[in-house]
Design a protein around this motif. Structure first.
Motif, PDB file in Angstrom:
ATOM      1  N   MET A   1       5.427   0.406   8.706  1.00  0.00           N
ATOM      2  CA  MET A   1       5.207   0.827   7.336  1.00  0.00           C
ATOM      3  C   MET A   1       5.449   2.319   7.139  1.00  0.00           C
ATOM      4  N   GLY A   2       5.483   3.068   8.197  1.00  0.00           N
ATOM      5  CA  GLY A   2       5.786   4.486   8.080  1.00  0.00           C
ATOM      6  C   GLY A   2       4.592   5.290   7.598  1.00  0.00           C
ATOM      7  N   ALA A   3       4.866   6.503   7.137  1.00  0.00           N
ATOM      8  CA  ALA A   3       3.803   7.445   6.797  1.00  0.00           C
ATOM      9  C   ALA A   3       3.198   7.186   5.430  1.00  0.00           C
ATOM     10  N   ARG A   4       3.941   6.533   4.514  1.00  0.00           N
ATOM     11  CA  ARG A   4       3.395   6.314   3.174  1.00  0.00           C
ATOM     12  C   ARG A   4       2.314   5.234   3.211  1.00  0.00           C
ATOM     13  N   TYR A   5       1.290   5.440   2.412  1.00  0.00           N
ATOM     14  CA  TYR A   5       0.137   4.536   2.411  1.00  0.00           C
ATOM     15  C   TYR A   5       0.298   3.491   1.307  1.00  0.00           C
ATOM     16  N   SER A   6      -0.022   2.244   1.628  1.00  0.00           N
ATOM     17  CA  SER A   6      -0.089   1.176   0.628  1.00  0.00           C
ATOM     18  C   SER A   6      -1.131   0.167   1.087  1.00  0.00           C
ATOM     19  N   GLU A   7      -1.957  -0.258   0.189  1.00  0.00           N
ATOM     20  CA  GLU A   7      -3.068  -1.149   0.533  1.00  0.00           C
ATOM     21  C   GLU A   7      -3.554  -1.844  -0.729  1.00  0.00           C
ATOM     22  N   SER A   8      -4.473  -2.790  -0.578  1.00  0.00           N
ATOM     23  CA  SER A   8      -5.028  -3.512  -1.718  1.00  0.00           C
ATOM     24  C   SER A   8      -6.436  -3.968  -1.387  1.00  0.00           C
ATOM     25  N   ALA A   9      -7.226  -4.240  -2.406  1.00  0.00           N
ATOM     26  CA  ALA A   9      -8.602  -4.711  -2.220  1.00  0.00           C
ATOM     27  C   ALA A   9      -8.957  -5.668  -3.345  1.00  0.00           C
ATOM     28  N   SER A  10      -9.613  -6.769  -3.008  1.00  0.00           N
ATOM     29  CA  SER A  10     -10.030  -7.743  -4.020  1.00  0.00           C
ATOM     30  C   SER A  10     -11.151  -7.161  -4.871  1.00  0.00           C
ATOM     31  N   TRP A  11     -11.416  -7.799  -6.003  1.00  0.00           N
ATOM     32  CA  TRP A  11     -12.486  -7.322  -6.887  1.00  0.00           C
ATOM     33  C   TRP A  11     -13.478  -8.445  -7.168  1.00  0.00           C
ATOM     34  N   GLU A  12     -13.179  -9.363  -8.117  1.00  0.00           N
ATOM     35  CA  GLU A  12     -14.123 -10.458  -8.376  1.00  0.00           C
ATOM     36  C   GLU A  12     -14.069 -11.505  -7.266  1.00  0.00           C
ATOM     37  N   GLU A  13     -15.046 -12.440  -7.324  1.00  0.00           N
ATOM     38  CA  GLU A  13     -15.083 -13.568  -6.394  1.00  0.00           C
ATOM     39  C   GLU A  13     -15.466 -14.822  -7.179  1.00  0.00           C
ATOM     40  N   THR A  14     -15.473 -15.960  -6.500  1.00  0.00           N
ATOM     41  CA  THR A  14     -15.870 -17.212  -7.148  1.00  0.00           C
ATOM     42  C   THR A  14     -17.376 -17.379  -7.165  1.00  0.00           C
ATOM     43  N   THR A  15     -18.109 -16.428  -6.620  1.00  0.00           N
ATOM     44  CA  THR A  15     -19.560 -16.382  -6.725  1.00  0.00           C
ATOM     45  C   THR A  15     -19.940 -15.086  -7.435  1.00  0.00           C
ATOM     46  N   PRO A  16     -21.118 -15.031  -8.042  1.00  0.00           N
ATOM     47  CA  PRO A  16     -21.522 -13.786  -8.705  1.00  0.00           C
ATOM     48  C   PRO A  16     -21.627 -12.639  -7.697  1.00  0.00           C
ATOM     49  N   VAL A  17     -21.227 -11.447  -8.128  1.00  0.00           N
ATOM     50  CA  VAL A  17     -21.335 -10.240  -7.303  1.00  0.00           C
ATOM     51  C   VAL A  17     -22.217  -9.252  -8.062  1.00  0.00           C
ATOM     52  N   LEU A  18     -23.376  -8.931  -7.479  1.00  0.00           N
ATOM     53  CA  LEU A  18     -24.322  -8.072  -8.185  1.00  0.00           C
ATOM     54  C   LEU A  18     -23.941  -6.599  -8.082  1.00  0.00           C
ATOM     55  N   HIS A  19     -23.285  -6.223  -6.989  1.00  0.00           N
ATOM     56  CA  HIS A  19     -22.877  -4.823  -6.834  1.00  0.00           C
ATOM     57  C   HIS A  19     -21.542  -4.791  -6.088  1.00  0.00           C
ATOM     58  N   ARG A  20     -20.501  -4.323  -6.772  1.00  0.00           N
ATOM     59  CA  ARG A  20     -19.168  -4.252  -6.166  1.00  0.00           C
ATOM     60  C   ARG A  20     -18.722  -2.796  -6.163  1.00  0.00           C
ATOM     61  N   ARG A  21     -18.193  -2.360  -5.007  1.00  0.00           N
ATOM     62  CA  ARG A  21     -17.700  -0.995  -4.917  1.00  0.00           C
ATOM     63  C   ARG A  21     -16.494  -0.948  -3.982  1.00  0.00           C
ATOM     64  N   VAL A  22     -15.459  -0.243  -4.402  1.00  0.00           N
ATOM     65  CA  VAL A  22     -14.290   0.020  -3.564  1.00  0.00           C
ATOM     66  C   VAL A  22     -14.082   1.526  -3.538  1.00  0.00           C
ATOM     67  N   THR A  23     -13.971   2.089  -2.322  1.00  0.00           N
ATOM     68  CA  THR A  23     -13.804   3.537  -2.158  1.00  0.00           C
ATOM     69  C   THR A  23     -12.555   3.809  -1.347  1.00  0.00           C
ATOM     70  N   LEU A  24     -11.718   4.726  -1.848  1.00  0.00           N
ATOM     71  CA  LEU A  24     -10.531   5.167  -1.122  1.00  0.00           C
ATOM     72  C   LEU A  24     -10.715   6.631  -0.748  1.00  0.00           C
ATOM     73  N   LEU A  25     -10.584   6.924   0.525  1.00  0.00           N
ATOM     74  CA  LEU A  25     -10.656   8.298   1.025  1.00  0.00           C
ATOM     75  C   LEU A  25      -9.256   8.722   1.425  1.00  0.00           C
ATOM     76  N   SER A  26      -8.752   9.803   0.843  1.00  0.00           N
ATOM     77  CA  SER A  26      -7.380  10.237   1.101  1.00  0.00           C
ATOM     78  C   SER A  26      -7.316  11.750   1.074  1.00  0.00           C
ATOM     79  N   PRO A  27      -6.333  12.355   1.750  1.00  0.00           N
ATOM     80  CA  PRO A  27      -6.149  13.807   1.672  1.00  0.00           C
ATOM     81  C   PRO A  27      -5.898  14.231   0.224  1.00  0.00           C
ATOM     82  N   ALA A  28      -6.500  15.322  -0.180  1.00  0.00           N
ATOM     83  CA  ALA A  28      -6.416  15.755  -1.571  1.00  0.00           C
ATOM     84  C   ALA A  28      -4.990  16.031  -2.005  1.00  0.00           C
ATOM     85  N   GLU A  29      -4.136  16.475  -1.057  1.00  0.00           N
ATOM     86  CA  GLU A  29      -2.769  16.830  -1.444  1.00  0.00           C
ATOM     87  C   GLU A  29      -1.856  15.599  -1.580  1.00  0.00           C
TER      88      GLU A  29
END
Length: 936
Positions: free
Chosen positions: A185-213
């Motif tokens: 894949m090389g140096a460039r970043y690409s990714e994905s993350a699910s959000w909803e589900e088929t069951t209730p989700v009381l607290h959902r959080r997705v965090t991406l940590l990346s260099p500021a530049e």
């Protein structure tokens, strides 16, 4: 997607990495083949601290929710700095005994070739207790070869963890991480993350940590409605940007049945560092770089291909050579998950996956001087790819784009059984968005077959014969498959023995007609050049018809249209419904030859249904003892939106009403034989009886004074045209005038008056009325056809020829086109013009085939008058009588073209003598005999 423990996610939101690129187009994902394996040291660890960079959300306070299963916390952390990694922090509770299996068995997937899996915490939370299984839970490492039977090994390992003593009300706290990404894949970043589900989700959080530049774009992907999608909160500290998406109290998503494969009922987050599709193209082009020369082993193969007559033949044969000589097999380890193997290695092994075979085929085509490129595709996403962020993660398959003669052909070297020209090969990516692997690619392009209407076509013809009402009937069937359907059948046929072939031929028919017996076939005729398969069978059908309320009824069913439209059980829904038949055109024809005592004369009628979802044309006729119905169904949309389902249901009901499913003969349609056979009725006698009944019945309806609008116009036109068919054209014109006066906004009124003006010899008025009907949206074929005839007798032969040509172009049904072509042919002959190429070609198709093909062959000079009449004389009874009424007229036009005026007049008199007043030929022959009779 990074919640691999959530089993329901499946294909909806799986990680869209190119590691799955080798899925062959001919196969679906198979059942997992499992084998326990040993991992190298360091590939798996347990009990280590959570990485410092991931700031986990605190454990929630568990409370009763009333839900069978609930996700209290779904906390995902992605790291784009340094070595890519992700951490999952989840708390899931089961409150139903039927769901304990889902809670007690955990499956985590990773690829040890370039990733490390760490289990940081696995604990059961029960009534304030914490039962920690992190260090004790047994772990088995399994090779889960998702497509093992297709020869695919992707190197993914499943860590299977089975927990003891899981009870109702328990909650599972799971924290694990995966470090590493595929180096290809090389140096460039690409990714994905699910959000909803088929069951209730009381607290959902997705965090991406990346260099500021580094500017990593994000985008919500999904079709779900009513979900509030949060805007991210960003913090920059110590040169790192932390981007957080967070929501609470998320309801469960209902995965509705019968959605298109590319529907996105759940949202997910896409991250990409690719600024444009051009950058993805540069990445892909580097992967598919060609060596300067191909292996010498290919020399004889290329020499044979160069000897073929043209580039299309060379391209087709090159494709078949790769399909047939390179076995499909894939080992996806490390960079081989994305980078194709060199042609020399593929030839040596005699196997390869989609990208290997694509690279080899592209090299061969380019060596032959044919423009070709590798193309990336997604078998899961297919559509709306252009609405996503540019990223290589989108793709999971590779094919080849071939450019020939200004056309683009997308061919798949992993398929088998493809024959014929490139334009006639099956296309499983129709309408899909694909991405050429070129440095100058600007974005996805859409796959569309050059001969779409021919490749995506399926035809079923059922011909019934019944000699006596109480006797057994005969059924002869003909099925014609094209494109993908032909290829699928061709591949399956060698695997069937004679018994299985007979069982296949009986399936469906044996239930529809109890006691049915197969007496011939099935016979299979393969046309590899046209990529077409023809299957014929013959059956004996006991008690084909039944008597109901004094009429004889025969049931039929358009079996090849079964399942072409999906009506879900639940109409109230959120997501679209798949249109299974798209983009096919399905044609069904039923023909019934009733006993000889039946005599009916009904002019062919055509009804059309136009909807946003499908287009249908229903043509029916009854001539003598022969009844027929033809349905052409063209699917227009790949899906139906949820809000449009009521409209779809109404359109399907309308189609059902038009098609009917039964052919009926009433007692009044059976000819009286008379004592000792004397005074036997003809079909024309029965026709006149029915026309008189029509005049009387519509007269009563009109006298009631309750008809308005289109119903009033239809009644007036029906009675007027019945008068004309009885030879009372002047009376008919009175009704037609009334239709226009009473309902001037009806196109039917104007077409009807055009018909009656013509029958009365008022050609100028007829042309004007037909033109008005055309503007008002009446059946364009019939209006152009009738206006052309009116112009012919108006003396405007060039304009008449234009109308006949237009009518031919507008009509798909070959039987109707034949009649328009006949008028077109002798009009051109009388103008001294040659027949155009398409008309010449049509005249050469089966000159002695079904009537009126011999008449067209006569106009083109392929048959003599004697030969044409000999074909008509092969018929018998009413069928022969009706065909002669047409044949004499066509012969008269042929003779008139040759300047044989007297012989032409004799032929027209023969037409009139047959008394088929419902035929346009009968009316036109009367005009031909009016003085002065001169050739045009």
């Amino acid at each position: 997607m990074r919640e691999t423990v959530v089993r329901w996610l499946g294909a909806m939101v799986v990680s869209m990495t190119l590691a799955a690129m080798t899925v062959p187009a001919r196969a679906e994902e198979g059942q997992a083949g499992l084998k326990e394996v040993q991992l190298a040291a360091g590939a798996f660890s347990r009990g280590l601290p959570v990485p410092d960079w991931a700031q986990l959300a605190p454990l929630p306070t568990l409370s009763a929710t009333g839900k069978a299963m609930v996700v209290h916390l779904a906390d995902t952390h992605l790291q784009a700095s340094g070595t890519p990694a992700w951490v999952s922090n989840r708390v899931v509770q089961a409150n139903d005994s039927g769901l304990l299996g889902r809670l007690g068995q955990v499956a985590l997937q990773f690829n040890p070739a370039y990733q490390k899996l760490s289990l940081h915490r696995l604990a059961v939370l029960r009534n304030g207790q914490v039962i920690d299984h992190t260090g004790t839970v047994p772990v088995r490492f399994l090779q889960r070869e998702m497509q093992l039977e297709q020869g695919i090994y992707n190197g993914v390992i499943t860590a299977s963890l089975v927990l003891p003593d899981i009870r109702v009300g328990d909650a599972l706290h799971l924290v694990y991480s995966v470090v590493g990404s595929n180096p290809i894949m090389g140096a460039r970043y690409s990714e994905s993350a699910s959000w909803e589900e088929t069951t209730p989700v009381l607290h959902r959080r997705v965090t991406l940590l990346s260099p500021a530049e580094r500017r990593i774009a994000w985008r919500w992907i999904g079709d779900g409605r009513g979900t509030r999608l949060p805007e991210p909160v960003e913090q920059v500290q110590a040169g790192l940007r932390r981007t957080v998406f967070e929501a609470r109290g998320m309801t469960a998503v209902d995965i509705e049945p019968n959605m298109p494969a590319y529907a996105r009922p759940v949202h997910w987050l896409q991250f990409s560092e690719y600024a444009s599709w051009a950058e993805v193209g540069q990445w892909a082009a580097e992967l598919f770089q060609q060596p300067e020369s191909l292996p010498t082993e290919l020399g004889p193969v290329l020499a044979r291909l160069r000897a073929l007559p043209d580039d299309e033949a060379r391209a087709s044969e090159a494709l078949r050579w790769v399909q047939d000589n390179i076995r499909y097999h894939s080992v996806l380890l490390g960079e081989s998950s994305h980078r194709p193997h060199a042609a020399a290695e593929v030839l040596s092994n005699r196997y390869g996956d989609c990208k290997d075979k694509t690279l080899l085929l592209v090299g061969m085509l380019r060596a032959l001087g044919i423009e070709a490129d590798p193309v990336l595709a997604s078998l899961r996403i297919r559509r709306n790819m252009s609405g996503m962020l540019p990223s290589p993660d989108v793709f999971d398959h590779a094919v080849v784009r071939v450019r020939l003669g200004g056309n683009a052909y997308f061919v798949d070297p992993t398929r088998t059984g493809q024959t014929g020209t490139l334009a006639r090969m099956g296309q499983h990516l129709e309408d899909a968005e694909v991405f050429p692997a070129r440095a100058d690619s600007q974005g996805p392009v859409v796959v569309r077959s050059v001969l779409r209407s021919e490749v995506f076509r399926n035809t079923l013809v059922e011909r019934f014969t019944l000699d006596a009402f109480e006797g057994d009937g005969q059924l002869d069937t003909e099925m014609i498959l094209n494109g993908l359907d032909a290829e699928t059948f061709r591949a399956a046929l060698p695997q069937l023995d004679d018994v299985q072939k007979r069982q296949w031929a009986l399936s469906g028919y044996d239930k529809r007609y109890p006691g049915l017996a197969l007496v011939r076939g099935p016979e299979f005729t393969d046309d590899p050049i046209q990529n077409r398969m023809r299957i014929t069978s013959g059956y004996r059908v006991p008690k084909l018809v039944r008597e109901v309320n004094g009429a004889w009824v025969m049931n039929y069913q358009a079996a090849n249209l079964r399942g072409s439209v999906l009506i879900p059980e639940r109409i109230t829904r959120q997501f679209p419904v798949l249109m299974p038949s798209y983009p096919n055109t399905l044609q069904y024809q039923v023909q019934m030859r009733w006993p000889e005592s039946v005599g009916v004369v009904n002019d062919p009628s055509t009804r059309a249904i136009e909807s946003p979802f499908f287009r249908a044309r229903i043509e029916s006729s009854f001539r003598g003892r022969d009844a027929s119905l033809k349905l052409v169904f063209e699917s227009l949309a790949p899906e139906v939106q949820a809000t449009e389902l009521p409209t779809l249901i109404e359109e399907v009901r309308k189609l059902d009403r038009e098609v009917g499913g039964v052919l009926v003969v009433g007692r009044d349609e059976i000819k009286r034989e008379g004592l000792f056979g004397l005074g036997r009725q003809s079909a024309m006698d029965k026709m006149r009886e029915r026309l008189k009944v029509t005049v009387q019945a519509t007269g009563r309806a009109l006298a009631g004074g309750r008809l308005t609008g289109d119903d009033l116009a239809e009644a007036l036109c029906t009675r007027g045209e019945a008068h004309a068919d009885l030879g009372e054209a002047a009376l008919g014109l009175v009704d037609a005038e009334g239709a226009v006066k009473q309902v001037p906004e009806s196109g039917r009124s104007w077409q009807c008056r055009g018909n009656l003006n013509f029958s009365n010899g008022r050609f100028d008025a007829a042309v004007s009325d037909f033109s008005r009907a055309l503007v008002m949206g009446q059946d364009a074929f019939m209006v152009h056809y009738r206006r052309g005839i009116a112009r012919y007798y108006q003396g405007q032969l060039p304009l008449a020829a234009e109308d006949f040509a237009r009518a031919t172009a507008l009509q798909d049904d070959e039987s109707d086109r034949l009649y328009a072509r006949l008028w077109h042919a002798w009009t051109l002959r009388q103008l001294g013009r040659p027949l155009p190429e398409d008309l010449e070609r049509a005249s050469r198709v089966s000159p002695t085939g079904d009537w009126p093909r011999p008449a067209l062959a006569l106009q083109a000079g392929l048959l003599s008058p004697e030969q044409m009449m000999a074909e008509v004389n092969k018929k018998s009874g009413d069928d022969q009588h009706m065909a002669l009424a047409e044949a004499w007229f066509y012969l008269g036009q042929h003779l008139k073209t040759q300047g044989q005026v007297e012989r032409a007049a004799d032929a027209f008199r023969q037409t009139v003598s047959k008394g088929m007043t419902v035929y346009i030929e009968h009316v036109a022959a009367g005009f031909e005999l009016q003085p002065p009779f001169t050739p045009r």
